[in-house]
Design an enzyme around this catalytic site. Structure first.
Site, PDB file in Angstrom:
ATOM      1  N   HIS A 231     -10.554  -4.822  10.760  1.00 12.79           N
ATOM      2  CA  HIS A 231     -11.251  -4.667   9.473  1.00 12.79           C
ATOM      3  C   HIS A 231     -12.514  -3.831   9.610  1.00 12.79           C
ATOM      4  O   HIS A 231     -13.442  -3.962   8.808  1.00 12.79           O
ATOM      5  CB  HIS A 231     -11.617  -6.043   8.896  1.00 12.79           C
ATOM      6  CG  HIS A 231     -10.470  -6.735   8.246  1.00 12.79           C
ATOM      7  ND1 HIS A 231      -9.380  -7.198   8.951  1.00 12.79           N
ATOM      8  CD2 HIS A 231     -10.218  -7.037   6.947  1.00 12.79           C
ATOM      9  CE1 HIS A 231      -8.531  -7.777   8.108  1.00 12.79           C
ATOM     10  NE2 HIS A 231      -9.015  -7.678   6.891  1.00 12.79           N
TER      11      HIS A 231
ATOM     12  N   GLU B 127       0.802  -1.237   0.000  1.00 14.17           N
ATOM     13  CA  GLU B 127       0.000   0.000   0.000  1.00 14.17           C
ATOM     14  C   GLU B 127       0.824   1.271   0.000  1.00 14.17           C
ATOM     15  O   GLU B 127       0.501   2.237  -0.703  1.00 14.17           O
ATOM     16  CB  GLU B 127      -0.967  -0.007   1.189  1.00 14.17           C
ATOM     17  CG  GLU B 127      -2.080  -1.039   1.089  1.00 14.17           C
ATOM     18  CD  GLU B 127      -1.648  -2.462   1.385  1.00 14.17           C
ATOM     19  OE1 GLU B 127      -0.482  -2.679   1.805  1.00 14.17           O
ATOM     20  OE2 GLU B 127      -2.465  -3.394   1.192  1.00 14.17           O
TER      21      GLU B 127
END
Ligand SMILES: Cc1ncc(C[n+]2csc(CCOP(=O)(O)OP(=O)(O)O)c2C)c(N)n1
Ligand SMILES: Cc1ncc(C[n+]2csc(CCOP(=O)(O)OP(=O)(O)O)c2C)c(N)n1
Ligand SMILES: [Mg+2]
Ligand SMILES: [Mg+2]
Lengths: 366, 329, 366, 329
Positions: C138, C69
């Site tokens: 998450h 990322e």
């Protein structure tokens, strides 16, 4: 205060030395404590805060790190899960942005997600840069990013004594504690006990008493606020001044009680105002002390743009004591001419020293 | 490490140009060092004295349109690529005429006119920008080759591996120039990395590899030429490992041998291999340069430097009210 | 409203489809726009938001990313500096924590530090996960971390129309825009024009009118707040409900004007309350509308602990419409029995559907 | 890829244990898959069906005190290391008796009793934790060897390189086990990485390298044994690249061949190389196992599974008021 502390002779040292002292004493009393950092063993010893530790404790416990912040943060967390107690230090807050994932997902949550069985006792020291035109990527005060995360504790000392006491408290803590050190606070001189007395990470400290207004400051801005508050006191306006010290967990009882009395609130912190530390203070205090407010609150923080390097731009970027005094006086409702006098008087002394270094003798490291 | 400093591949004109460019950078940084103590350049500076061979050797094979990204130590890269000297000196003085209008200081030098895309003070953070520039070139059908300069410390940052993996996977026209000056601030490379050849990085990420003596500007020039040709041809990215050495302190303008972090004699050994002295000697020995030319170089450069510092002195500071401008594009 | 939009036939689609549509139309009209993401080209197409783009635009403009990322965020920034207009998408907010350094130091500041000469036009789409026990790593809604950074713009759509309009506005913007999409908002159905009409990134929208209280909600919590507000309206309590939409730059004029009228403020956002979005809203509104406040404000956000996976714990973790209605009613000062009735009535409908999925038919992807 | 599945190094008892352990994990995950549709396990699951050879082969050479860290796909590692089955199944059901008290779900399995240190759902994020565990072992003078399990996707995360560089530099007792199942979710490795041997990573970071057929559990067992011995001896870290394949969908419990992201026939080819079937056949052929023993294994495992699911069903949910507990240690 425990004997060790009371008996020790009074000494004046600065916060950088106090941090070094706290680290050394913790390492002496607990061999699980060790230091990790880029520059931890180098000749400058992270602004002197790790100076001499290598000589006393050796490479095994004062570890030089590669330039890989996310990696060695995760390594520290792994070591902490296995019973070690690492102290991590980054020479700028910005470098820790690379380690956000490890800190926010692993360090902050592993105790909770394991139902309390895992412990990640680590201290992450972050230094806020300021001055000498170091510019936008070496001067950010991003405490909000950490203070917003449940599972982390966040402290910001503003004095030498607190730098030592809060660091010792952080090292004793069984979870992750972020200690944010403003580079200019490293120069703050003060009485520091020789004894190693950990301070509980339990909230603000009142530095001045007064009924006219409550002021809450953090880190280096506490020192600017002190100048402002003392100048106001000389002018007959008495302020209840708090140094916030602990941003998470956030204990505002004393401040709320103060505002119930003063009916006025001004916050002064080192970060950007919008979504900053002051926002939470104002929101919570005004909710709790709603009925007691006599005037609209006021937040003082950095303007909504990155830190410019040029002196002519940095001068207007950082709020200083004259501005703080002015805002407080406005909230209290002093007459305009009184405010102008105050600010002027303060300005002549405050702005006599260079504005981009902590004091005239300063020659770095930045 | 002792490649023949003059080779058949490179012609005399090129050699003189390489020499002049290194000399110019050296003199500019010497002047910065001389004046830094006056404290009118109020920002951190990271000088490249001793490392000019890498910047000049690499940039000498680039086109004006080839983008480069640099680091906190960006003066040499900026100048070697043709960055505007006045804008640089003004920036160091925090003046409105600086390349960043005084907002960045010495670690943010850039010059769109010659494709110095950006300099980034966060270690390793500039490297993916070069890969992005290479991606953009490929997407727009331009034949630019992007170059990322970075150090042996940056080499430890994961983002550099992430960027290299992407470049290797997409065969992008980018050259990764690793200037190994053996130190990250005061910490020697062996305290931060395992012992192994740095070029191993290239195989991990599917890059071609070149390893050269960074204090032999001709060798750098030729290795860079090979890498750039491959990239422009579409063959893919390369890693160029350049061994060199920093003569002055990490940050600031002073000597720092007294700090004792450098092994005894190390600095002297490297100074004896100064890229500028070496090339000057070689050119002299080969009769390719005479004192007149040398003097001409020196005086031209000196004049240019005086001009830039005078201009910076005279230039206005950015007005306080402009501090709020250009937050959003 | 421009013709293109007015002429287009009314259609009901959900926000995920609207995002897909906005992306496709932007890519058609500007060949510098391209998509980068882990899963951008896969069979699930990032919850359908990138479905079919590969077929229409090819691998060169819909790029599958490695699991790296920070790297590909920096690559996107580099491409943007060279004139491209990347759209980055992360399937969870958490993954972008790895890219914080690139976003905060490079993307947010390069325009400013270059004196306005550099432009970094990129859109970063972040998805907030919720439900199905996906747990602490998450499900975070970390908008505060981005909204606090000058130089970034941050938007959070709560409807299909806004998802399309704000994304188009973000793509047209010449700077970095973070668009935070709550996974449950992807299922929000609504009328969406076929035309590609970019919405200005300029602040909140009033969804309901009333003089009894001002409520400011963000993202998915706007939908819960709507239920609460409509139930209250049925009970004769009328609320001025705003969807904040744009967190930075923060435009609160309309909300402040509303509070001057209602004298009451409740905020409802998707993140943790402390140092959260609500704090800034409350702090700023109470400062500006100080004299008009009739009651203490109230903030509704997540409790101060990570998201537990177990359903029995998640149930009490996420505030729902009955609680929102209760808090609003308390601020307005309705009698306790009325409040209890309201909450009960709302509870029976709201809690009839499973609490860990957006609606009964939902089978993932999560 | 066709190493002799039975070798002289490994004895029969070990082979039977390897077989039994793989079979047990397979049966447990098959049961999870069978029941997942009932939606009483309300959390994402990432099954290792097809990859049991890696987990079992590696964990078979570890001591109870050797710490391992796993990923989102942690069931097999947890079970192979001896993690408590009841605590795992309860965790998947969000029950108070789960290893995380229901707070983590299937991606956070850990078991201090057998040194399953942690499982981390953020890709690559677990790898430095193993290096930290190895550092702690070295600092405390323990002879533990730490193991990091990660996938070919995690291999792209910079933090994995950062962790490996540190381990290589300090010669830490850690083994990096790269389970290459060719995919990150639905994306094949060739769309994410350049073509080159994955073991190149080892040289870049000063690690020893082993590359084995992950569907040959005996080969994995022996390669892991070499790596662990080196680490315990103090010779330093190793990379173990294990080629394997995931049979079911990335997240969830269903087949997903219909989605078409796998090349035609690829799944079938790998199913034909199922690590369990292969070893069973080899053991049969060598007359090392008979039907009675096989049936005994199956029925013991079946009983254990029923017990765990019944226990999970009966176990209480965590009480709502406990949600606030244990935020700070
Ligand atoms: C991410 C990050 N970590 C740490 C620093 C502090 N720092 C500034 S320069 C430097 C040394 C980097 O060494 P190298 O990459 O070899 O470049 P050199 O200074 O030798 O040219 C460091 C660690 C930084 N700027 N950014
Ligand atoms: C940092 C991060 N990025 C993205 C994801 C989403 N994600 C979950 S599993 C996965 C695949 C990882 O592939 P690999 O490492 O090969 O493990 P495998 O699933 O194949 O076992 C991804 C990308 C994540 N969890 N963390
Ligand atoms: Mg270096
Ligand atoms: Mg994989």
């Amino acid at each position: 205060m425990p004997d060790a502390a009371r008996m020790s002779a009074p000494r004046i040292i600065n916060a950088a030395a106090a941090i070094r002292e706290a680290t050394a004493s913790a390492m002496r009393s607990d061999d699980r404590v060790f230091v990790m950092g880029e520059g931890a063993t180098d000749p400058k010893g992270v602004f002197g805060t790790t100076a001499g530790l290598l000589e006393e404790f050796g490479k095994g416990r004062v570890m030089e790190m590669p330039v890989a912040e996310n990696g060695w943060t995760g390594i520290a967390i792994g070591a902490a899960l296995c019973g070690q107690r690492p102290i991590l230090v980054h020479q700028r807050v910005e470098f820790s942005l690379l380690a956000m994932e490890q800190l926010v997902n692993n360090a902050a949550k592993i105790h909770y997600v394991s139902g309390g069985r895992h412990r990640a006792p680590l201290v992450v020291r972050l230094v806020v840069g300021r001055g000498w035109g170091q510019g936008p990527a070496h001067s950010q005060s991003l405490e909000t990013l950490f203070a917003h995360i449940p599972g982390l504790k966040v402290v910001m000392p503003s004095s030498a004594a607190d730098a030592k006491g809060l660091l010792l408290g952080a090292i004793e803590d069984d979870g992750p504690v972020i200690m944010i050190e403003h580079r200019w606070v490293h120069f703050a001189q003060g009485h520091v006990d020789e004894g190693a007395v950990a301070m509980p990470l339990d909230g603000p400290r009142r530095l001045r008493e007064g009924d006219d207004c409550t002021v809450v400051a953090t880190s280096y801005m506490t020192l600017e606020a002190l100048q402002a508050v003392d100048a106001l006191a000389a002018g007959g306006c008495n302020v209840d001044l708090f140094d916030l010290r602990v941003l998470r967990p956030l204990r505002l009882d004393a401040i709320i009680e103060s505002v119930r009395r003063t009916g006025r609130l001004v916050t002064v912190d080192t970060g950007h105002a919008t979504y900053g530390i002051g926002a939470e203070i104002v929101a919570r205090v005004l909710t709790e002390a709603f009925g007691s407010m006599k005037a609209a609150p006021c937040r003082i923080g950095l303007p909504e743009h990155p830190t410019p390097s040029a002196r002519s731009l940095a001068e207007v970027y950082y709020p200083r004591s004259p501005l703080i005094a002015t805002r407080i006086a406005e909230v209290v409702g002093l007459p305009a001419h009184r405010i102008a006098e105050l600010a002027h008087a303060l300005g002549t002394t405050r702005d006599a020293v260079p504005l981009d270094i902590p004091h005239p003798s300063f020659k770095g490291p930045f | 490490m002792t490649s023949p400093i003059l080779t058949s591949i490179t012609d005399r004109t090129t050699r003189l140009e390489l020499f002049r460019s290194m000399l110019r950078i050296r003199r500019i940084e010497e002047e910065i060092a001389r004046r830094y103590v006056e404290q009118r350049m109020r920002c951190p500076v990271h000088l490249s004295v001793g490392q000019e061979g890498a910047a000049v050797g690499v940039c000498s094979v680039l086109r004006t349109t080839d983008p480069i990204v640099s680091t906190h130590r960006c003066h040499a890269h900026y100048l070697a690529k043709g960055g505007d000297l006045r804008a640089m000196i003004a920036e160091l003085h925090g003046k409105a005429t600086g390349c960043c209008g005084g907002r960045g200081g010495s670690m943010h030098l850039f010059d769109p006119a010659v494709s110095v895309l950006a300099s980034v003070p966060i270690v390793g953070s500039n490297v993916p920008l070069a890969v992005g520039a290479a991606l953009a070139a490929k997407q727009r059908g331009r034949c630019d080759v992007a170059v990322a300069f970075f150090g042996d410390g940056a080499f430890e940052e994961g983002v550099v591996h992430e960027a290299a993996n992407f470049a290797g996977c997409h065969r992008l026209p980018v050259v990764f120039v690793l200037e190994n000056n053996l130190y990250s601030v005061y910490t020697p490379i062996e305290e931060r990395q395992p012992e192994r050849p740095l070029v191993a990085f290239a195989e991990t990420h599917g890059l071609f590899a070149e390893h050269t003596d960074g204090n032999d500007v001709v060798a750098v020039h030729e290795a860079a030429a090979r890498a750039v040709v491959r990239a422009r041809r579409g063959d893919g990215p390369s890693l160029l490992v350049v061994d060199t050495y920093r003569f002055l302190e990490h940050c600031g303008a002073a000597d720092d041998d007294h700090l004792g972090y450098r092994p005894k004699g190390e600095l002297a050994r490297w100074q004896a291999r100064c890229p500028i002295t070496r090339l000057r000697r070689a050119l002299r020995d080969a009769g390719e340069i005479d004192e007149a030319t040398l003097d001409a170089f020196e005086s031209e450069i000196a004049a240019e430097i005086v001009d830039a510092f005078v201009a910076a002195d005279l230039a206005p500071q950015p007005a306080a009210h402009t501090a709020m401008e250009s937050v959003h594009a």
